[in-house]
Motif scaffolding. Structure first.
Motif, short mmCIF file in Angstrom:
data_model
loop_
_atom_site.label_atom_id
_atom_site.label_comp_id
_atom_site.label_asym_id
_atom_site.label_seq_id
_atom_site.Cartn_x
_atom_site.Cartn_y
_atom_site.Cartn_z
N MET A 182 17.01 -4.16 -41.93
CA MET A 182 16.64 -3.68 -43.25
C MET A 182 15.14 -3.85 -43.51
SD MET A 182 17.71 -2.18 -45.81
CE MET A 182 17.74 -1.97 -47.53
N ILE A 183 14.58 -4.99 -43.10
CA ILE A 183 13.15 -5.23 -43.31
C ILE A 183 12.31 -4.19 -42.58
CG2 ILE A 183 12.88 -6.90 -41.43
CD1 ILE A 183 11.16 -7.14 -44.83
N THR A 184 12.82 -3.71 -41.45
CA THR A 184 12.11 -2.68 -40.70
C THR A 184 11.92 -1.42 -41.55
OG1 THR A 184 12.97 -3.52 -38.61
CG2 THR A 184 12.16 -1.27 -38.60
N TYR A 185 12.96 -1.03 -42.25
CA TYR A 185 12.87 0.17 -43.09
C TYR A 185 11.97 -0.05 -44.29
CZ TYR A 185 16.36 2.65 -40.40
OH TYR A 185 17.01 3.30 -39.39
N VAL A 186 11.98 -1.25 -44.84
CA VAL A 186 11.08 -1.56 -45.95
C VAL A 186 9.63 -1.46 -45.49
CG1 VAL A 186 10.30 -3.38 -47.53
CG2 VAL A 186 12.75 -2.99 -47.18
N LEU A 187 9.33 -2.04 -44.32
CA LEU A 187 7.97 -1.97 -43.78
C LEU A 187 7.58 -0.53 -43.46
CD1 LEU A 187 7.94 -5.10 -41.45
CD2 LEU A 187 6.89 -4.84 -43.71
N LEU A 188 8.52 0.24 -42.93
CA LEU A 188 8.24 1.64 -42.63
C LEU A 188 7.96 2.42 -43.91
CD1 LEU A 188 7.95 3.89 -40.58
CD2 LEU A 188 10.45 4.12 -40.57
N PHE A 189 8.75 2.17 -44.94
CA PHE A 189 8.52 2.85 -46.22
C PHE A 189 7.15 2.46 -46.79
CE2 PHE A 189 8.78 3.06 -50.87
CZ PHE A 189 9.02 4.41 -51.01
N LEU A 190 6.79 1.19 -46.70
CA LEU A 190 5.48 0.75 -47.19
C LEU A 190 4.36 1.40 -46.39
CD1 LEU A 190 6.18 -3.03 -47.88
CD2 LEU A 190 5.90 -1.18 -49.57
N ALA A 191 4.58 1.59 -45.08
CA ALA A 191 3.59 2.28 -44.25
C ALA A 191 3.42 3.73 -44.71
CB ALA A 191 4.01 2.24 -42.78
N VAL A 192 4.51 4.37 -45.06
CA VAL A 192 4.45 5.75 -45.56
C VAL A 192 3.69 5.80 -46.89
CG1 VAL A 192 5.81 7.69 -46.45
CG2 VAL A 192 6.55 6.51 -44.37
N VAL A 193 4.00 4.87 -47.78
CA VAL A 193 3.32 4.84 -49.08
C VAL A 193 1.82 4.61 -48.90
CG1 VAL A 193 3.09 3.53 -51.24
CG2 VAL A 193 5.36 4.14 -50.37
N ALA A 194 1.45 3.68 -48.01
CA ALA A 194 0.03 3.42 -47.75
C ALA A 194 -0.65 4.67 -47.19
CB ALA A 194 -0.13 2.25 -46.78
N GLU A 195 0.04 5.40 -46.34
CA GLU A 195 -0.52 6.63 -45.77
C GLU A 195 -0.69 7.70 -46.83
OE1 GLU A 195 -0.29 10.66 -44.25
OE2 GLU A 195 1.50 9.64 -45.00
N VAL A 196 0.26 7.82 -47.74
CA VAL A 196 0.16 8.80 -48.82
C VAL A 196 -1.01 8.46 -49.74
CG1 VAL A 196 1.34 9.69 -50.89
CG2 VAL A 196 2.57 9.52 -48.72
N ILE A 197 -1.17 7.19 -50.05
CA ILE A 197 -2.31 6.76 -50.88
C ILE A 197 -3.62 7.08 -50.17
CG2 ILE A 197 -3.50 4.72 -51.79
CD1 ILE A 197 -0.65 3.57 -52.35
N ALA A 198 -3.67 6.78 -48.87
CA ALA A 198 -4.89 7.04 -48.10
C ALA A 198 -5.21 8.53 -48.03
CB ALA A 198 -4.75 6.46 -46.69
N THR A 199 -4.20 9.35 -47.81
CA THR A 199 -4.42 10.79 -47.73
C THR A 199 -4.85 11.36 -49.08
OG1 THR A 199 -2.82 10.95 -45.94
CG2 THR A 199 -3.37 13.00 -47.08
N SER A 200 -4.29 10.84 -50.14
CA SER A 200 -4.72 11.26 -51.48
C SER A 200 -6.18 10.86 -51.72
CB SER A 200 -3.84 10.62 -52.55
OG SER A 200 -2.50 11.02 -52.37
N ALA A 201 -6.55 9.68 -51.27
CA ALA A 201 -7.94 9.23 -51.40
C ALA A 201 -8.87 10.07 -50.53
CB ALA A 201 -8.05 7.75 -51.04
N LEU A 202 -8.37 10.55 -49.40
CA LEU A 202 -9.17 11.40 -48.52
C LEU A 202 -9.62 12.66 -49.27
CD1 LEU A 202 -10.32 11.99 -45.69
CD2 LEU A 202 -8.10 12.96 -45.11
#
Length: 110
Positions: free
Chosen positions: A1-21
């Motif tokens: 379960m923690i793997t999916y939480v970390l993966l989701f957080l990685a996706v959120v961080a990527e979306v934030i970064a792409t929006s900032a781009l």
């Protein structure tokens, strides 16, 4: 379960970064540039942790697929970008593909 939480957080961080781009205006605005560097750094760090327990191809498929869907929705709601029927259908199939991987694939440990 923690793997999916970390993966989701990685996706959120990527979306934030792409929006900032986009907001960086071709790297001319320092605030968004700092956010995008941190966002991608956090995203890739979290992906490296996820890949210790999930195959690389599956990890990348989920990360990139959900990232495309979320950034498209973000751009639609907050940047006024339009999505036509073909784009919506394509996004639906991305979500469907991620769901199939997670529900039926034996390469993903449940």
């Amino acid at each position: 379960m923690i793997t999916y939480v970390l993966l989701f957080l990685a996706v959120v961080a990527e979306v934030i970064a792409t929006s900032a781009l986009k907001a960086s205006d071709s790297f001319t605005r320092i605030g968004p540039v700092i956010i995008l560097v941190l966002g991608y750094g956090i995203s890739f760090y979290l992906l490296s942790i996820v890949m210790q327990s999930m195959p690389t191809g599956v990890t990348y498929a989920i990360w990139s697929g959900l990232g495309v869907v979320l950034i498209s929705l973000f751009a639609y709601f907050f940047n006024g970008e339009k999505l036509d029927m073909a784009a919506c259908l394509g996004l639906f199939f991305i979500v469907l593909g991620v769901a199939i991987i997670n529900i039926f694939s034996k390469t993903v440990s449940h």
